[in-house]
Structures are given as C-alpha cells and as structure tokens.
Enzyme design. Structure first.
Site, PDB file in Angstrom:
ATOM      1  CG  HIS A   1      16.481   5.687  17.125  1.00  0.00           C
ATOM      2  ND1 HIS A   1      15.577   4.788  17.649  1.00  0.00           N
ATOM      3  CD2 HIS A   1      15.857   6.244  16.045  1.00  0.00           C
ATOM      4  CE1 HIS A   1      14.468   4.795  16.931  1.00  0.00           C
ATOM      5  NE2 HIS A   1      14.610   5.688  15.946  1.00  0.00           N
ATOM      6  CG  LEU A   2      18.969   8.370  11.759  1.00  0.00           C
ATOM      7  CD1 LEU A   2      17.987   9.379  11.186  1.00  0.00           C
ATOM      8  CD2 LEU A   2      19.848   7.860  10.623  1.00  0.00           C
ATOM      9  CG  HIS A   3      17.498  12.447  16.807  1.00  0.00           C
ATOM     10  ND1 HIS A   3      18.322  11.438  17.249  1.00  0.00           N
ATOM     11  CD2 HIS A   3      17.861  13.556  17.472  1.00  0.00           C
ATOM     12  CE1 HIS A   3      19.153  11.923  18.162  1.00  0.00           C
ATOM     13  NE2 HIS A   3      18.899  13.227  18.313  1.00  0.00           N
ATOM     14  CB  ILE A   4      16.033  15.757  11.371  1.00  0.00           C
ATOM     15  CG1 ILE A   4      16.606  14.789  10.327  1.00  0.00           C
ATOM     16  CG2 ILE A   4      16.206  17.208  10.913  1.00  0.00           C
ATOM     17  CD1 ILE A   4      15.934  14.903   8.950  1.00  0.00           C
TER      18      ILE A   4
ATOM     19  CG  MET B   1      20.415  14.024  11.383  1.00  0.00           C
ATOM     20  SD  MET B   1      20.785  12.772  10.130  1.00  0.00           S
ATOM     21  CE  MET B   1      19.393  13.007   9.062  1.00  0.00           C
TER      22      MET B   1
END
Ligand SMILES: [Zn+2]
Length: 161
Positions: free
Chosen positions: A117-120, A104
């Site tokens: 808008h977090l994301h892996i 991340m």
C-alpha cells in the site's frame, strides 16, 4: 539524506506486524483522531506516522490498496501530489521547518514499512534535528507529543481549506 537517529523505530521494526494492511484498516474506521488521520480527500488521505523520523512526519496515502505507483489512476496521482503540497504548506505554517524530505519506498528491500500500500512520506527537517530527536527517545513522551502535534496540524489543515 542525513540519517535521523530514531531509536523507537527499533520497537516498530522488531514488533510482529499485525495481519492485514494498517492503512486499509485505519481508513475504514471512523475515529480519525485516535488513528491520527489528519485529512481525508476524494481518493487519498493524510496520516501522522506513529513511528516518526521527526516531529510532524506524515504520510500521503491513496484510499485504495495499491502497491505499484505506475498503477495509480490519474485522479489518485493528482490528489497524492495535491495533498503533498497541502502538507508542505500546512507543516511550513504550523511547525516552521527549514526543509523537507519527501519520498516513497517501494518494496521491502527499499525499507517500505507497509508493503503493498504505497504512500509518500513527508518529513519536516530543522537544522540540528539529528541532535535533537534523541531527547524524544522515550516512547511515552513520543506518544504525548504525537497527540499534541496531531491537534495542532489538524487545526492547521482545517484552516488551509
Ligand atoms: Zn491497504
């Protein structure tokens, strides 16, 4: 991590970013194939990266517009990890990579492409892929190969269910 040379990313970095959040926009629409959404869970979804570092580079994203990892609720946290596991399993099955980079980026300074808008990121790796990828530097070839990858993986995710 050895850097993969992905010149088409310059186009992405230099392009003016559209207003609003790309993840919120895509998850609200209902054309998953066009938007490269591979899978929708209860509170998170999987989407192929349009400007990938490697073939099969996908992202695990919560539906909710949330930027801080410590503010994820318990079911979102669980599903983010569950879908990361599902991604690894499916990618391993379909694309047979030899390794993965998973991680991340939080905040612009870290290199986050979509802020807020977090994301892996799940990036499959093959021995020698740093030499191979420049062959795909042509963006037309890239978008064709994205569609093909999408079809293969979407079927794969269905089969894993
Ligand atoms: Zn968002």
């Amino acid at each position: 991590m050895e850097r993969i040379w992905a010149p088409w990313r310059m186009k992405y970095i230099l392009s003016n970013k559209a207003e609003g959040c790309i993840f919120c926009q895509k998850v609200a629409e209902d054309d998953d194939e066009e938007n490269l959404i591979l899978y929708r869970g209860e509170s998170c979804f999987l989407i192929l990266n349009t400007f990938p570092y490697n073939c099969g580079h996908l992202m695990v994203v919560p539906d909710r517009h949330i930027g801080e990892v410590e503010k994820l609720n318990e079911s979102e946290s669980l599903e983010l990890m569950r879908l990361t596991q599902l991604s690894v399993k499916t990618l391993r099955h379909i694309l047979k990579p030899e390794g993965f980079n998973i991680g991340m980026n939080l905040g612009r300074v870290s290199g986050a492409g979509v802020e807020g808008h977090l994301h892996i990121h799940v990036v499959p790796r093959w021995n020698g892929d740093t030499n191979f990828m420049p062959l795909l530097a042509d963006t037309k070839v890239l978008s064709e190969s994205l569609r093909e990858t999408y079809k293969k993986l979407a079927q794969g995710f269905k089969a894993e269910m």
